[in-house]
Design a protein around this motif. Structure first.
Motif: not given
Length: 159
Positions: A17-22, A41-45, A56-62, A68-70
């Motif tokens: 989550w931290t990586i994807s936010a940055k 992002c839910s698929d990456c999780h 791999l998970v980190s790259d996915c999140l990037k 989210s619906e919004d």
């Protein structure tokens, strides 16, 4: 044992989550890494639960899109390119149906026949620049139609 595994998973989730936010990668960089679909992002999780490769998970999140619906409902594009190999069209009757019977409803969507290209949508911003690439190999025609109606801004010709 189960508790240690759960704690490890929680740490991985927090890290990802931290990586994807940055950090977000460009569409081209993501494509080079093999993320060419509409990665949520839910698929990456979910991936992190089964694959223990943190890189791999980190790259996915990037490369993922917030699902989210919004946030998903607000994303729209000025146009798109439907790219496919003409020789492979026989394997994609749903895409052929869209091109032959539905494409005219979307004047800002162009079809390009590129040798050996898998079927994909290249979504474009207001400047005609590539924003996102989405593989559509297994999409049904009705899903393609729905996606286009929701994500491609109507042009004055289609109003």
């Amino acid at each position: 044992m189960a508790r240690a595994w759960t704690q490890t998973m929680v740490m991985i989730m927090r890290l990802t989550w931290t990586i994807s936010a940055k950090e977000q990668l460009s569409g081209k960089e993501c494509e080079d890494l093999g993320f060419t679909g509409l990665a949520l992002c839910s698929d990456c999780h979910s991936l992190s639960e089964y694959v223990k490769d943190q890189e791999l998970v980190s790259d996915c999140l990037k490369c993922c899109a917030d699902d989210s619906e919004d946030s998903m409902s607000k994303v729209s594009y000025s146009g798109a390119i439907l790219e496919v190999c003409m020789r492979k069209l026989v394997f994609y009757p749903e895409i052929v149906g869209f091109i032959e019977e539905e494409k005219e409803k979307f004047p800002s969507v162009n079809v390009q026949y590129i040798f050996n290209s898998p079927p994909k949508l290249i979504m474009l911003d207001e400047d005609g620049e590539h924003k996102e690439t989405i593989r559509i190999d297994n999409w049904k025609r009705e899903h393609l139609l729905q996606y286009m109606r929701e994500k491609v801004k109507p042009t004055s010709a289609s109003l």
